[in-house]
Every structure is written in structure tokens, then in C-alpha cells.
Motif scaffolding. Sequence first.
Motif, PDB file in Angstrom:
ATOM      1  N   ALA A 146       0.824  -1.207   0.000  1.00  0.00           N
ATOM      2  CA  ALA A 146       0.000   0.000   0.000  1.00  0.00           C
ATOM      3  C   ALA A 146       0.858   1.257   0.000  1.00  0.00           C
ATOM      4  O   ALA A 146       0.598   2.208  -0.741  1.00  0.00           O
ATOM      5  N   MET A 147       1.898   1.258   0.830  1.00  0.00           N
ATOM      6  CA  MET A 147       2.762   2.431   0.884  1.00  0.00           C
ATOM      7  C   MET A 147       3.470   2.646  -0.442  1.00  0.00           C
ATOM      8  O   MET A 147       3.548   3.773  -0.942  1.00  0.00           O
ATOM      9  N   ARG A 148       3.964   1.558  -1.032  1.00  0.00           N
ATOM     10  CA  ARG A 148       4.679   1.671  -2.310  1.00  0.00           C
ATOM     11  C   ARG A 148       3.769   2.229  -3.392  1.00  0.00           C
ATOM     12  O   ARG A 148       4.197   3.013  -4.256  1.00  0.00           O
ATOM     13  N   THR A 149       2.500   1.856  -3.356  1.00  0.00           N
ATOM     14  CA  THR A 149       1.541   2.327  -4.360  1.00  0.00           C
ATOM     15  C   THR A 149       1.122   3.771  -4.114  1.00  0.00           C
ATOM     16  O   THR A 149       0.926   4.543  -5.056  1.00  0.00           O
ATOM     17  N   ALA A 150       0.990   4.135  -2.833  1.00  0.00           N
ATOM     18  CA  ALA A 150       0.446   5.444  -2.488  1.00  0.00           C
ATOM     19  C   ALA A 150       1.471   6.574  -2.560  1.00  0.00           C
ATOM     20  O   ALA A 150       1.096   7.732  -2.753  1.00  0.00           O
ATOM     21  N   LEU A 151       2.744   6.256  -2.391  1.00  0.00           N
ATOM     22  CA  LEU A 151       3.764   7.310  -2.400  1.00  0.00           C
ATOM     23  C   LEU A 151       3.780   8.022  -3.744  1.00  0.00           C
ATOM     24  O   LEU A 151       3.635   7.415  -4.797  1.00  0.00           O
ATOM     25  N   SER A 152       3.985   9.316  -3.703  1.00  0.00           N
ATOM     26  CA  SER A 152       3.905  10.154  -4.894  1.00  0.00           C
ATOM     27  C   SER A 152       4.898   9.725  -5.968  1.00  0.00           C
ATOM     28  O   SER A 152       6.032   9.332  -5.676  1.00  0.00           O
ATOM     29  N   ASP A 153       4.450   9.811  -7.222  1.00  0.00           N
ATOM     30  CA  ASP A 153       5.332   9.517  -8.347  1.00  0.00           C
ATOM     31  C   ASP A 153       6.474  10.520  -8.426  1.00  0.00           C
ATOM     32  O   ASP A 153       7.480  10.277  -9.111  1.00  0.00           O
ATOM     33  N   ASP A 154       6.317  11.650  -7.749  1.00  0.00           N
ATOM     34  CA  ASP A 154       7.378  12.660  -7.754  1.00  0.00           C
ATOM     35  C   ASP A 154       8.572  12.215  -6.918  1.00  0.00           C
ATOM     36  O   ASP A 154       9.665  12.763  -7.059  1.00  0.00           O
TER      37      ASP A 154
END
Length: 248
Positions: A146-154
Motif C-alpha cells: 500500500a505504501m509503495r503504491t500510495a507514495l507520490s510519483d514525484d
Amino acid sequence: MVNIYSKCPVCGSDVVQGYDLVERVCDICGKNFISNSYCKNGHYICNKCASVQYFDIIDQFTKNTKIVDPIEMADKIMCLPESNLVGCKHSIVVFASVLTAFKNNGGHVKDFEKVKKEITLKTVFCPTSMCKLGGFCGIPLAMGIAMRTALSDDMDEDLRTDLSNKLTGYCMGHTGNQNNTGNKNCCVRNTYLTILYASKFISNNLWVEIPLPKIIVCKYHMGNPRCNKEACILYHGLNTDKSNGFIK
């Protein structure tokens, strides 16, 4: 030997978990799955189908709630009649509670509603496949995904992976410490502990302070076949201020 761990969504009878893996056909989607869980009346519902309605309910709740404490949020979700004391739905409880608390405390999640659906698709099989087939709890792993998916693409790609790996290990270390004491593995306990330590990790590494209650007391020991009663650190209450250590 089998363990009763939930109710069949088709007929309401007990669903049992045995030791033999058998190919079964989902009564809803018709697809074949390998599973050691089954209804006493012969029904089988795959994890994805069993979680669809549950996710929709949680989706509406997290979309509207202003709650900032993820433990309070998780308690409200786990009190729902659609919740089970054991099973893959706990992965949804964990990431929904932590990510919503992160957002409600000022954290930025790009396209929050889209991210929740994407995470659900990625994590819905984690606890079942890991616990039944791999032999270890998948709830912390679901939180890491979940964290890996939610972290900003920036954010730098390597940093996102590094933070997700560290969070997964941090949560797994603390849930694993309880199993080392001889306690039975408990989904509810691992849900509480994963939320607790994921929140602490986020507060320390992502500069968004997530508030937690002073004491976490489990209210689900009645009827829980895996409850350790007085042997569980949550039975009489866990002081969250003193729960700052890493893996012992």
C-alpha cells in the motif's frame, strides 16, 4: 483438524480451514482456485469476490470520515457485520485506516480514490496466500504494498522502494515478536500492531504526524478462535507511548 474462522457469505454456515489444499470453484465468478478453506455446505467464494462488497463499504466510509486516529478508524470498520475476525479482509482494514489517517492529517496521496482501488487489487490475496501457503502473516506485507503504491510519483523510485521495504520489515518484526512468545497467530492482533507501527514509521519518515490512542485494548476476544486471552499484549491494553523499539 480444522479451524472455524468465518461465516459463508452464501448460506451463513461455518467456513473451516483445513490442511489439505484442494482445487475449488468460486460460486460467484466461476474461476478455479487452490484453497484449504471451504463451507460446510460445499460453497466456496474466492477472496476477490468476498472482498468486493466489503471494499465498497469501506470505500464510502474512508471517503467521508474526518477521523485522524487510524486505530479508531479500524475499530469502526472491524465492528461492521461484514467483517471477519480472521481472513484476508484485514489487509483492507489496515491500509484503508492508515492511508486515510495519513490523508486526514495533511499527508498527500495523489488521486486517493483511485489509489485505494489499485491497492485493494494488489493486496487482497496477500494474507490468504501468505498465511495459508507461505506460513507467515501477509498483513504487514499488504501495508508495504500500500505504501509503495500510495507514495507520490514525484518521489525518487529507489527511495519509494526503500521506504516500503523498511516499513514492511518494521511491521513484520513487531508482529513476529508476539508469535515468538508461543501465542497463536491472530489476524486482529496483527492488524492492530501493523497499524500502530506503520503509523509510527510514517510519522518518523514522512513528516506527517499520525495521532494514536494512549492505550490499545482489543475488544474482539469474544468468539475469536485464535485469541490468546491474557497472554496477548492487547488483552489488558498496550501502551503505545512505550512501543517505540525495533525488532528485538
